[in-house]
Enzyme design. Structure first.
Site, short mmCIF file in Angstrom:
data_model
loop_
_atom_site.label_atom_id
_atom_site.label_comp_id
_atom_site.label_asym_id
_atom_site.label_seq_id
_atom_site.Cartn_x
_atom_site.Cartn_y
_atom_site.Cartn_z
N THR A 46 113.06 5.54 129.40
CA THR A 46 113.51 4.08 129.56
C THR A 46 114.21 3.36 128.69
O THR A 46 113.41 3.63 127.57
CB THR A 46 111.79 3.90 130.53
OG1 THR A 46 111.19 3.32 129.73
CG2 THR A 46 111.62 4.41 131.84
N THR A 48 113.55 0.73 126.79
CA THR A 48 113.06 0.13 125.71
C THR A 48 111.97 0.96 125.02
O THR A 48 112.47 1.35 123.58
CB THR A 48 112.10 -1.19 125.84
OG1 THR A 48 112.37 -2.13 126.93
CG2 THR A 48 110.99 -1.58 124.96
N CYS A 49 111.97 2.08 125.49
CA CYS A 49 111.18 3.24 125.55
C CYS A 49 112.27 4.26 123.97
O CYS A 49 111.37 4.46 123.44
CB CYS A 49 110.12 3.84 126.01
SG CYS A 49 109.29 2.81 127.83
N SER A 50 113.28 4.26 124.75
CA SER A 50 114.09 5.56 123.97
C SER A 50 114.84 4.61 123.27
O SER A 50 115.23 5.24 122.61
CB SER A 50 115.61 5.70 124.88
OG SER A 50 114.44 6.65 125.94
#
Ligand code: BEZ
Length: 160
Positions: A46, A48-50
């Protein structure tokens, strides 16, 4: 009820991918006698996570470990194949252990579920980072939904 500083990490089995295939990791083994930084994301791959959360821990991994941390682990309610593919895609190497809480059992035991049903994502994990020493939570930073601030690597470093 949400886990608090001073609580013991619940005993749950997680999965990680190794060169020999899928491997069960019990939280009892993972945390016993060690200082561990565990951070959780709502979903592999996703935005923000990546783009921010996982890369930040890769950038600061050496600095975090230099402060006595034995293991940095990233967890999500995703299956082990997805977590493995995400780790490879992000070149985590041996800096970050990629943990799959595929059934969400660990996340539920911590009381840190994030209900994204209706958005096509199901029930996931809140975004958080914790410092755990010998199975006991020493620091817990939970980002409110849709925010990314206090669980980032830099914020964890400040607490080590
Ligand atoms: C993210 O950008 O990390 C994200 C987006 C949608 C749902 C969950 C996480």
């Amino acid at each position: 009820m949400t886990i608090q500083v001073g609580d013991k990490i619940p005993s749950v089995n997680l999965l990680t991918m190794t060169a020999d295939g899928r491997q069960t990791v019990s939280t009892d083994e993972l945390f016993k006698g060690k200082k561990v930084v565990l951070f959780a994301v709502p979903g592999a791959f996703t935005p923000t996570c990546s783009e921010q959360h996982l890369p930040g821990f890769i950038t600061y991994a050496d600095e975090i470990k230099a402060r006595g941390v034995n293991t940095i682990a990233c967890i999500a309610v995703n299956d082990v194949f997805v977590m493995d593919a995400w780790g490879k895609n992000q070149n985590v190497g041996d800096k970050i252990m990629m943990l799959a809480d595929g059934d969400g059992e660990f996340t539920k035991a911590l009381g840190l579920e994030l209900d994204l049903r209706g958005k096509g994502l199901g029930v996931r994990s809140q975004r958080y980072a914790m410092i755990v020493e010998d199975g006991v939570v020493k620091s817990l930073q939970i980002d409110p939904p849709k925010t990314f601030e206090i669980s980032k690597a830099e914020a964890v470093l400040e607490r080590l």
